[in-house]
Design an enzyme around this catalytic site. Structure first.
Site, short mmCIF file in Angstrom:
data_model
loop_
_atom_site.label_atom_id
_atom_site.label_comp_id
_atom_site.label_asym_id
_atom_site.label_seq_id
_atom_site.Cartn_x
_atom_site.Cartn_y
_atom_site.Cartn_z
CG HIS A 178 -14.37 -10.24 4.09
ND1 HIS A 178 -14.68 -11.54 4.38
CD2 HIS A 178 -13.10 -10.06 4.49
CE1 HIS A 178 -13.65 -12.12 4.97
NE2 HIS A 178 -12.67 -11.23 5.05
CB SER B 158 11.75 -42.99 -8.72
OG SER B 158 10.64 -42.14 -8.51
CE1 TYR C 167 9.97 -39.64 -12.67
CE2 TYR C 167 11.99 -40.01 -13.92
CZ TYR C 167 11.03 -40.45 -13.01
OH TYR C 167 11.15 -41.70 -12.44
CG MET D 194 -2.96 -7.29 9.28
SD MET D 194 -1.29 -6.83 8.81
CE MET D 194 -1.44 -6.64 7.04
CE LYS E 104 -3.62 0.03 2.69
NZ LYS E 104 -4.78 0.09 1.76
CB CYS F 58 7.43 -41.22 -7.65
SG CYS F 58 8.21 -42.33 -6.45
NE ARG G 59 -5.94 -4.59 -2.78
CZ ARG G 59 -6.48 -4.77 -1.58
NH1 ARG G 59 -5.72 -4.72 -0.50
NH2 ARG G 59 -7.77 -5.01 -1.44
NE ARG H 244 -7.06 3.81 4.47
CZ ARG H 244 -8.31 3.48 4.16
NH1 ARG H 244 -8.65 2.21 4.07
NH2 ARG H 244 -9.21 4.40 3.93
N GLY I 104 -8.33 -7.29 4.26
CA GLY I 104 -9.21 -7.48 5.40
C GLY I 104 -8.62 -8.23 6.57
#
Length: 908
Positions: free
Chosen positions: A489, A797, A884, A109, A27, A864, A371, A98, A107
């Site tokens: 909200h 693996s 992978y 804080m 902010k 895996c 934002r 704020r 919302g």
């Protein structure tokens, strides 16, 4: 700590900029940046997030000593910019206080508005503004916020209403009005007196009248709110470190409740629900900012197009829309054009979709915040792809713009359209967050969480949600509110979570005390089933069938781009032909884990398995295994067919044998009758197989070494299946994985059985298939001696589920008893079974990679465990040099995107 703790912003001087989010929070950094862009922003100051750490560690006294001089200078700057004095009763400078973390936490804080008012200042404000009602309304709002946030006056229990709201409701009822705006000056004066009396009675202290006492109390309260329960939960859900802290923004107040030429609103530069490139948002005339998100008044749309769309959804006629709910574009055309120009400039500057807040004070537009906007997974993908097509961003930025876990919203089923046609719609709200959900009605957030823990699907139904409802919202399948708009909200948080949400369903009457919801006279009780369509805003009675989501279009384009950048291949954990087909459709390039034991639990198979376990000798076991052979062979044929031309890694039998036997008397007796055996004999065999710690007992390769005929049967089923599909023109790519190996002798013992069986089958059939034999590295010793195993194994693996369990000494079956407390206490930053412990288990993975490649440079390396579908773990596996990852089918796209992001990020 840096030498500077307070940064000012305004038309004449701005200390910060957009790239200072770590210091100023999102902010504060964006307020500074808007000032630099020449946008009208009320001047103010930002106290750095570093000070929050001082507050947490040393307390309020240390903070005040550290920053008092800078705050005094900052307030003097605001006074000069606004031409007003803080604490001056005749013409008071009022401020808002704020929060502002570097990551958006809407919302979570606390905020205080209109700070600086007292009995004298409210009179001065009335005289200066010429609006006595406005002045007293501002004062009552300030007392209500400050009393709650700073002084801690809360409802006694969850069933109780906000004590301030109860006073407001009593006064409105006595006056016979429905809205706060219908109350007169005397009513508001009475309300202020009642508020102060309530505070004195409940808290045994007077409401502070000194503006500086008010300011320091508010600053400390915002720092304190960084560690409130909802903020901590939100950080945990969104992987935001506790160490970041929040900045505090003290900003000159501008007022949207000064009459019909004033107002306040929230807007998005694109549609946050679906991603459409259309400016949209909501505003209220003669209102303050909290009125828009609180849902206490029906908001109006900013654009004419949005107003018409809303009217259609809300079933409001065009005449009513024009007279009761005109858009800002119609009502305030000049202000609308200014806002449109500003939103375009902000999106072009930040090159991302923006969420903006604004106030109009007597015909002047002020920007209060911008934002990067929270958005659904679908919107995230669409916005990234459209901004790429529009030339605003490049391919790499587009890939990085989409959070991998948010793809989850696009992958799961949606309501079947045919079923929707026959379903009964009972209410219509706003499509706040798309998707489909079905569940049982629950009215309280904590109970929703409990129901879900008990295995139930729930829809959280509320009049409106608040940050206190976060846990229940996270647990629920969907959220339904009677009040609130698209920027309420419930809507914003649900979109951030990817939860289906319908907000502002005005026909619903919610009575939480009675635990009922009434629609058109029909009462729905707690536990009744309803269904929500977050894409249309419709609420349906009962359950509705679903169908698979469409994964073409923008989603397909994103996956194509991700494929070009990723280095890690992505396979799937799949145990059935259907799982294999789903995985391949999601882009899996093979199967990284086929768990053969999962094939044993269906139909007559479990009986044959039990015969094998209960057999007294090898001959008996072989007879039972002969029954299992064609079943396993058939399954492997289906999987090889589904994965034609792609590798399939098949893990030999892994779990301990006791898992296949019943452990209670009733089922043991039923099994004895079914198998023609004595109950005593079965009970004795179950007792023989009992192990104190079965997950570290007689399982994995130890079973095959003890009973090599099991390995032989499974190998035969694999090779016969491969040859059968080969004869049909299918190309099987066979990889056989020996589980739980800790020594090279264990590996060699099982590999010999596999290769001997292959030779026998190939000789019998006069044909061959290529195959590989490898192992799972899932014991710490396996990683430590990976070089000796790697001389024999053709692939590794990493089974990170068991590797985590054995390395940490955490039993997966018992970890729930203590791990939540560990996480709360900060013993571990994340659940190590969900995201790999990089400093511990991860080092064993790296060691196994290095040792394996030191003796076999071309060895194939994968993972895996379920960590293969966790984005943070995928990034680690990329850096570790694996070939992978493998994960459950529905997480394959998530892993593919995470792999691309890992490649892009680590190439920088």
């Amino acid at each position: 700590m840096s030498n500077k703790s307070v940064y000012v912003f305004g038309p004449s001087r701005t200390d910060g900029a957009a790239d200072m989010k770590n210091t100023l929070g999102g902010k504060g950094a964006n307020l500074a940046e808007m000032c630099r862009l020449g946008i009208s922003v009320p001047p103010g100051l930002t106290i750095s997030a570093e000070v929050c750490t001082v507050y947490t560690e040393q307390g309020a006294d240390a903070v005040r000593k550290l920053i008092e001089a800078e705050v005094l200078a900052g307030v003097a700057f605001i006074e000069k910019e606004m031409g007003k004095k803080f604490g001056n009763a005749a013409d008071p400078l009022l401020v808002s206080v704020r929060s502002g973390s570097r990551a958006s936490m809407p919302g979570m804080m606390d905020t205080i508005l209109n700070l600086g008012l007292n009995e004298e200042a409210v009179k001065g404000l009335a005289a200066k503004s010429g609006n006595e009602r406005f002045a007293w309304d501002s004062y009552r709002r300030f007392i209500q916020m400050y009393g709650d946030v700073v002084m801690g006056l809360k409802p006694v229990s969850k069933e109780d209403h906000d004590p301030f709201e109860e006073i407001i409701d009593e006064i409105k009822e006595k006056k016979g009005v429905e809205l706060d705006t219908q109350l007169g000056v005397d009513d508001l004066k009475h309300m202020v007196a009642e508020f102060k009396a309530l505070i004195a009675k409940r808290l045994d202290r007077e409401f502070p009248s000194d503006p500086w006492e008010q300011l320091w109390g508010a600053i400390m309260a915002v720092f304190e709110s960084w560690n409130n329960d909802r903020a901590k939960l939100y950080r945990k859900m969104n992987d935001i470190p506790d160490s970041w802290g929040t900045a505090v923004n003290v900003q000159s107040m501008v007022f949207g409740n000064l009459g019909d030429k004033s107002g306040t609103g929230v807007a998005f530069t694109r549609d946050a629900a679906v991603g459409e490139d259309i400016f949209n948002g909501e505003f209220l005339v003669n209102a303050q900012g909290e009125d828009v998100v609180a849902g206490i008044r029906t908001p109006q749309q900013i654009t004419l197009e949005g107003s018409r769309r809303w009217a259609q959804l809300a079933q409001v006629s065009e005449d009513d829309r024009r007279t009761k709910y005109p858009s800002m574009e119609e009502l305030m055309p000049e202000i609308y054009q200014q806002l449109l120009k500003t939103e375009t400039a902000l999106e072009n500057h930040y090159k991302d979709m923006q969420d903006i807040e604004f106030t109009i004070q007597e015909g002047k537009l002020w920007m209060l915040q911008t934002r990067s906007a929270k958005r659904t997974g679908a919107a995230m993908v669409r916005v990234a792809m459209e901004m790429l097509e529009q030339g605003m961003i490049d391919e790499k930025t587009a890939v990085l713009r989409v959070s991998p876990d948010r793809l989850n919203e696009l992958l799961h089923p949606v309501f079947d359209r045919a079923a929707i046609k026959s379903a009964r719609s009972i209410a219509n709200g706003l499509p706040a967050s798309p998707g489909a959900s079905t569940g049982q009605i629950v009215f309280f957030a904590d109970e929703a969480e409990q129901w879900v823990q008990n295995g139930l699907d729930v829809i959280l139904v509320r009049q409106e949600t608040s940050p206190e409802d976060l846990r229940g919202m996270a647990a629920a399948k969907g959220i339904l509110t009677a009040r609130g708009g698209m920027t309420s909200h419930a809507a914003v948080v649900a979109r951030g979570m990817g939860k289906c949400c319908v907000s502002g369903a005005g026909a619903i009457r919610v009575d939480p005390r009675a635990r009922t919801m009434t629609i058109d006279g029909k009462v729905y009780k707690e536990g009744d089933w309803i269904s929500l369509d977050g894409s249309t805003g419709l609420v349906y009675e009962g359950k509705i069938p679903t169908k698979d989501a469409d994964l073409s279009g923008d989603f397909g384009k994103l996956m194509d781009i991700a494929e070009r950048y990723k280095k890690l291949a992505v396979r799937a954990n799949a145990d059935t032909p259907e799982d294999a087909r789903v995985a391949r459709n999601f882009g899996a390039v093979g199967i990284g884990l086929c768990r053969t034991e999962h094939m044993f639990f269906e139909g007559d198979r479990i009986k044959a398995v039990r015969e094998m376990i209960l057999a007294r000798d090898e001959e008996g076991r072989r007879r039972a295994l002969a029954k299992l052979l064609p079943m396993q062979r058939s399954d492997f044929e289906g999987i090889f067919t589904a994965m034609d031309g792609l590798p399939v890694t098949i893990r030999l039998l892994d779990p301990p044998l006791h898992e296949f036997l019943p452990h209670d008397d009733v089922n043991q007796r039923e099994m004895a009758i079914e198998m023609g055996l004595t109950y005593e004999g079965i009970k004795h065999r179950v007792n023989d197989l009992h192990e104190a710690n079965p997950m570290m007992g007689h399982r994995g390769c130890r079973l095959g070494i003890t009973y090599p005929e099991i390995t032989e049967m499974q190998a035969r089923a694999i090779f016969e299946a491969a040859l059968n599909v080969k004869a049909q023109g299918i190309t099987p790519k066979v990889e056989i994985m020996i589980p739980l190996v800790g020594t090279v002798r264990e590996f060699n013992s099982q590999a010999k059985v596999i290769r001997d069986t292959a030779e026998a089958v190939f000789a019998e059939r006069g044909s061959t298939v290529e195959f590989m034999v490898g192992t799972m590295i899932e014991t710490p010793r396996g990683a430590l001696v990976a070089d000796s195993i790697g001389k024999q194994a053709e692939f590794f693996s990493f089974g990170t589920n068991d590797l985590t369990q054995m390395t940490l000494g955490f039993s997966r079956d018992d970890v729930g008893k203590f791990l939540p407390h560990y996480l709360k206490a900060g013993m571990y930053e994340q659940d190590p079974f969900q995201s790999i412990d990089q400093k511990g288990v991860g080092q064993l993975v790296k060691m196994g990679v290095n040792k394996g490649r030191s003796v076999r440079p071309a060895i194939k390396l994968g993972v895996c465990g379920e960590h293969g579908g966790d984005p943070a773990s995928v990034e680690f596996f990329h850096r570790a040099g694996l070939d992978y990852v493998s994960c459950s089918p529905f997480r394959v796209p998530i892993a593919r995107l995470a792999a691309a992001q890992a490649a892009i990020t680590n190439a920088k």
